[in-house]
Design an enzyme around this catalytic site. Structure first.
Site, PDB file in Angstrom:
ATOM      1  N   LYS A   1       0.847  -1.203   0.000  1.00 48.17           N
ATOM      2  CA  LYS A   1       0.000   0.000   0.000  1.00 48.17           C
ATOM      3  C   LYS A   1       0.880   1.249   0.000  1.00 48.17           C
ATOM      4  O   LYS A   1       2.088   1.161   0.264  1.00 48.17           O
ATOM      5  CB  LYS A   1      -0.919  -0.032   1.222  1.00 48.17           C
ATOM      6  CG  LYS A   1      -0.197  -0.038   2.564  1.00 48.17           C
ATOM      7  CD  LYS A   1      -1.137  -0.416   3.713  1.00 48.17           C
ATOM      8  CE  LYS A   1      -0.392  -0.440   5.042  1.00 48.17           C
ATOM      9  NZ  LYS A   1      -1.218  -1.012   6.123  1.00 48.17           N
TER      10      LYS A   1
ATOM     11  N   TYR B   1      15.761  30.887   5.663  1.00 51.15           N
ATOM     12  CA  TYR B   1      14.634  31.669   6.199  1.00 51.15           C
ATOM     13  C   TYR B   1      14.754  31.797   7.709  1.00 51.15           C
ATOM     14  O   TYR B   1      15.003  30.818   8.411  1.00 51.15           O
ATOM     15  CB  TYR B   1      13.313  30.961   5.874  1.00 51.15           C
ATOM     16  CG  TYR B   1      12.906  31.033   4.419  1.00 51.15           C
ATOM     17  CD1 TYR B   1      12.863  32.239   3.728  1.00 51.15           C
ATOM     18  CD2 TYR B   1      12.547  29.873   3.748  1.00 51.15           C
ATOM     19  CE1 TYR B   1      12.466  32.283   2.392  1.00 51.15           C
ATOM     20  CE2 TYR B   1      12.143  29.908   2.422  1.00 51.15           C
ATOM     21  CZ  TYR B   1      12.110  31.117   1.752  1.00 51.15           C
ATOM     22  OH  TYR B   1      11.720  31.151   0.444  1.00 51.15           O
TER      23      TYR B   1
END
Ligand code: PLP
Length: 392
Positions: free
Chosen positions: A53, A279
């Protein structure tokens, strides 16, 4: 249907490929094959269902599934009908179990693509029977019972009647009966033993009622590796990829991690002492340092906080800290004052380089999560290269 992947050249090295970015995932299919064989030996004579999955836990479902099937896996499991369809479109004809009840509206696709649904509600059982009838076929189904995790599954007291309902339909065949463990990865096995005992009793009830169970299964990777509740089949996900379900379970099988995350330095320059990086300018340089830029970021699944939690990368077989805030598409590395780092150098974020290695568990520890979430979180924007497929 698309061309079957089975015929496609999937063992490609990053150097030969024309992807226009210098960040990529490598999946070693010989590790998948090794892990498949190790699991089969561990549980013999039980059968092995490999769970692919979430695009094979981020590893690429179809190539992983083919490598595992070639190495002796008996069955595949997915979470979603669409994940099963992707495997069929890749040319895979092995049994595919959908681990939870599919939406009623998807049942014609379940039948059409030859998927095996999990069922636990009367309404869904009736709808599955009608879908099989429309296609004039008999559909194999597995029934799931909830023994204590309380996610999905029939209540224990309803199980016998549900199995009877399936068995009485001419369009459904009861091919499996299973449950799922909530804490098999934790050191204390008390609740897993409780779930296991309850499951054994329920299987016995079904048999005493003269009803078929099909194949009986319960164990996930953690239970399998601890040899708890190995019935006719085990369902292994994380172990297939060479990762331990938890540090408590560890790895008694000698598994090999299949995935590594790699990139190339895209920019490098000296930056003066006292300057701040990225940042927020939160990472300050005490001394002049060579700062390397690596072209991947949180949009690729490298979590923004990893730098501040002490995340590191490998360049030239040595560890260096991620410096400052990870941005959407790029991150910075503090390579120190006298590093010789140039554009094009290989950077390893997960996996081995030289004698050093950054295991997935290291990120999981830094980020307060489990290995599963790290590998599933690597975004589809990263190309996946599958190396070393062994052909049968
Ligand atoms: C995901 C899943 C598994 C596989 O779990 P692992 O811990 O990765 O082995 C098995 N069974 C069910 C029902 C699942 O949802």
């Amino acid at each position: 249907m698309r061309e079957p992947l089975r015929e496609a050249p999937i063992a490609v090295s990053p150097n030969e490929v024309t992807y226009n970015r210098d960040a990529w995932v490598v999946v070693d299919l010989t590790a998948i094959a090794h892990n498949t064989r190790a699991l089969r030996r561990w549980i013999a004579p039980a059968k092995l269902c490999v769970v692919v999955k979430a695009d094979g836990y981020g590893h690429g479902a179809s190539p992983v599934a083919m490598a595992a099937l070639d190495a002796g896996a008996d069955m595949l499991a997915v979470a979603l009908v669409d994940e099963g369809i992707t495997l069929r479109d890749a040319g895979i004809d092995a049994p595919i179990l959908v681990l939870s009840e599919p939406p009623i509206a998807s049942l014609d696709d379940v039948v059409g693509y030859g998927l095996t649904p999990t069922l636990y509600r009367r309404e869904a059982i009736d709808a599955a029977a009608r879908a099989a009838q429309r296609a004039a076929t008999v559909l194999d189904v597995h029934i799931k019972v909830d023994t204590g995790m309380h996610r999905v599954g029939a209540a224990p007291e309803d199980l016998v009647e549900l199995v009877r309902h399936v068995a009485e339909s001419p369009y459904l065949s009861p091919a499996g009966l299973f449950t799922h463990f909530a804490v098999a990865d934790e050191p204390d096995r008390g609740f897993t033993d409780h779930q296991s005992d309850l499951f054994d009793e329920l299987v016995a009830q079904v048999r005493r009622a003269g009803l078929p169970t099909g194949i009986v299964h319960a164990a996930n990777s953690a239970a399998t590796m601890r040899k708890l509740a190995v019935h006719d089949l085990v369902r292994c996900g994380i172990a297939l990829y060479g990762l331990a379900p938890s540090p408590a379970v560890g790895d008694p099988l000698g598994l090999r991690p299949a995935l590594s995350l790699r990139a190339r330095v895209s920019f490098a320059k000296p930056v003066a002492a006292g300057e701040g990086l990225s940042y927020g300018l939160r990472y300050r340089l005490d001394t002049e340092s060579v700062v390397a830029t690596v072209p991947l970021g949180y949009a690729d699944g490298v979590r923004r906080i990893l730098g501040r939690r002490g995340g590191q990368v490998l360049i030239g077989g040595r560890r260096f800290p991620i410096a400052g805030t990870i941005t959407m598409d790029q991150l910075l590395i503090d390579c120190g004052p006298d590093a010789r780092v140039s554009v094009g150098d290989e950077v390893v974020l997960l996996g081995a380089q030289g004698d050093e290695e950054i295991p997935v568990q290291e990120w999981a520890d830094l980020l307060d999560t489990i290995t599963y979430e790290i590998v599933c979180g690597l975004s589809p924007r990263l190309p996946r290269f599958h190396q070393g497929r062994e052909r049968s």
